[in-house]
Design a protein around this motif. Structure first.
Motif, PDB file in Angstrom:
ATOM      1  N   SER A  39       0.978  -1.169  -0.060  1.00  0.00           N
ATOM      2  CA  SER A  39       0.241  -0.162  -0.071  1.00  0.00           C
ATOM      3  C   SER A  39       0.981   1.188   0.108  1.00  0.00           C
ATOM      4  O   SER A  39       2.090   1.180   0.261  1.00  0.00           O
ATOM      5  CB  SER A  39      -0.787  -0.031   1.272  1.00  0.00           C
ATOM      6  N   SER A  40       0.446   2.505  -0.297  1.00  0.00           N
ATOM      7  CA  SER A  40       1.286   3.653  -0.409  1.00  0.00           C
ATOM      8  C   SER A  40       1.999   3.957   1.023  1.00  0.00           C
ATOM      9  O   SER A  40       2.750   4.588   0.962  1.00  0.00           O
ATOM     10  CB  SER A  40       0.452   4.549  -0.868  1.00  0.00           C
ATOM     11  N   ASP A  41       1.143   3.514   1.896  1.00  0.00           N
ATOM     12  CA  ASP A  41       1.789   3.615   3.423  1.00  0.00           C
ATOM     13  C   ASP A  41       2.925   2.538   3.804  1.00  0.00           C
ATOM     14  O   ASP A  41       3.085   2.365   5.044  1.00  0.00           O
ATOM     15  CB  ASP A  41       0.890   3.930   4.298  1.00  0.00           C
ATOM     16  N   ARG A  43       2.310  -1.046   4.065  1.00  0.00           N
ATOM     17  CA  ARG A  43       1.593  -2.318   4.311  1.00  0.00           C
ATOM     18  C   ARG A  43       1.298  -3.310   3.317  1.00  0.00           C
ATOM     19  O   ARG A  43       1.094  -3.002   2.152  1.00  0.00           O
ATOM     20  CB  ARG A  43       0.319  -2.051   5.107  1.00  0.00           C
ATOM     21  N   ARG A  45      -0.938  -5.645   1.095  1.00  0.00           N
ATOM     22  CA  ARG A  45      -2.136  -5.670   0.882  1.00  0.00           C
ATOM     23  C   ARG A  45      -2.691  -7.002   0.597  1.00  0.00           C
ATOM     24  O   ARG A  45      -2.278  -7.735  -0.264  1.00  0.00           O
ATOM     25  CB  ARG A  45      -2.219  -4.819  -0.291  1.00  0.00           C
ATOM     26  N   TYR A 158      -0.935  -5.126   7.832  1.00  0.00           N
ATOM     27  CA  TYR A 158      -1.765  -5.375   6.603  1.00  0.00           C
ATOM     28  C   TYR A 158      -2.781  -4.284   6.182  1.00  0.00           C
ATOM     29  O   TYR A 158      -3.521  -3.574   7.337  1.00  0.00           O
ATOM     30  CB  TYR A 158      -2.558  -6.748   6.812  1.00  0.00           C
ATOM     31  N   ALA A 159      -3.126  -4.077   4.993  1.00  0.00           N
ATOM     32  CA  ALA A 159      -3.996  -3.460   4.498  1.00  0.00           C
ATOM     33  C   ALA A 159      -5.004  -4.454   3.574  1.00  0.00           C
ATOM     34  O   ALA A 159      -4.561  -5.395   3.252  1.00  0.00           O
ATOM     35  CB  ALA A 159      -3.801  -2.182   3.741  1.00  0.00           C
ATOM     36  N   ALA A 161      -6.842  -4.682  -0.086  1.00  0.00           N
ATOM     37  CA  ALA A 161      -7.139  -3.964  -1.485  1.00  0.00           C
ATOM     38  C   ALA A 161      -8.315  -4.883  -1.928  1.00  0.00           C
ATOM     39  O   ALA A 161      -8.250  -5.953  -2.268  1.00  0.00           O
ATOM     40  CB  ALA A 161      -5.679  -4.170  -2.393  1.00  0.00           C
ATOM     41  N   ASN A 167      -9.752   0.915  -3.538  1.00  0.00           N
ATOM     42  CA  ASN A 167      -8.425   0.741  -2.365  1.00  0.00           C
ATOM     43  C   ASN A 167      -7.160  -0.025  -3.291  1.00  0.00           C
ATOM     44  O   ASN A 167      -6.454  -0.355  -2.126  1.00  0.00           O
ATOM     45  CB  ASN A 167      -8.975   0.099  -1.185  1.00  0.00           C
ATOM     46  N   SER A 168      -7.302  -0.250  -4.512  1.00  0.00           N
ATOM     47  CA  SER A 168      -6.245  -1.262  -4.910  1.00  0.00           C
ATOM     48  C   SER A 168      -5.093  -0.541  -4.952  1.00  0.00           C
ATOM     49  O   SER A 168      -3.829  -1.286  -5.074  1.00  0.00           O
ATOM     50  CB  SER A 168      -6.956  -1.746  -6.183  1.00  0.00           C
ATOM     51  N   GLY A 169      -4.837   0.677  -4.627  1.00  0.00           N
ATOM     52  CA  GLY A 169      -3.451   1.288  -4.812  1.00  0.00           C
ATOM     53  C   GLY A 169      -2.555   1.534  -5.991  1.00  0.00           C
ATOM     54  O   GLY A 169      -1.671   2.097  -6.250  1.00  0.00           O
TER      55      GLY A 169
END
Ligand code: HEC
Length: 170
Positions: A39-41, A43, A45, A158-159, A161, A167-169
């Motif tokens: 993820s952009s932060d 984590r 996905r 974890y995130a 997606a 939210n798929s990033g």
């Protein structure tokens, strides 16, 4: 001698097959299915279908409401309600998940995610049992604080997606 050689070949074959089996289990079980790109932060996905994502997030909001409910009941020293509130999201709740989602979903989740996730539900069952048996809210709050380390640890790692979701990033 021939008999011995035959056994050695059999042992080798068994060894190779076991290694292949372990590799398969590690690949599909331990790694689970996470996206190539974090993820952009930063984590990992989990790649879930929109229905699976809804189910997990719904479960999460249920967990949040449970934590709030346990704190209020403990503060009112209503240990029976503490137990009922915790037990409602114990392992029985996980098993009640629709089987058509539960099966494929559990197969996709990395082993560490499952360890933390099932751990929270098991800890809530334990908290319920202790609340009934000991009726000690300090003990309950200590258990709650401890089990919430799992919420914190999992969220840090974890995130979710949704496949093709916003939210798929990408
Ligand atoms: C095994 C991993 C795991 C555990 C344990 C866990 N969560 Fe989560 N939770 C997640 C993931 C993954 C998300 C989605 C985060 C994202 O996509 O950014 C999430 C999201 C949430 C959300 C947002 C829900 C929504 O509708 O967006 C809440 C609230 C939440 N968790 C509460 C909790 C609480 C409270 C606990 C502990 C009692 C907990 N979670 C334990 C993995 C976990």
């Amino acid at each position: 001698m021939m008999q011995f050689l035959k056994t050695r070949w059999q042992l080798l074959l068994i060894g190779l097959l076991s290694m292949a089996l372990i590799a398969t289990l590690v690949f599909f079980g331990a790694l689970g299915r996470v996206a190539d790109k974090p993820s952009s932060d930063g984590r990992l996905r989990l790649l879930l279908t929109p229905a699976e994502r809804d189910l997990v997030l719904n479960e999460m909001r249920h967990l949040l409401a449970t934590v709030q409910g346990i704190i209020v009941a403990a503060q009112e020293n209503d240990m029976k309600r503490v137990a009922e509130t915790a037990r409602a999201v114990g392992m029985a709740d996980v098993r009640a998940m629709p089987p058509e989602i539960r099966g494929p979903l559990i197969g996709k989740l990395p082993i560490e995610f499952k360890r933390l996730g099932f751990g929270v539900h098991e800890d809530l069952d334990m908290l319920a049992l202790d609340a009934e048996a000991l009726r000690d809210r300090d003990h309950t709050l200590k258990q709650l604080a401890q089990l919430m380390q799992k919420c914190v640890a999992c969220h840090a790692t974890y995130a979710i997606a949704a496949e093709g979701g916003k939210n798929s990033g990408e």
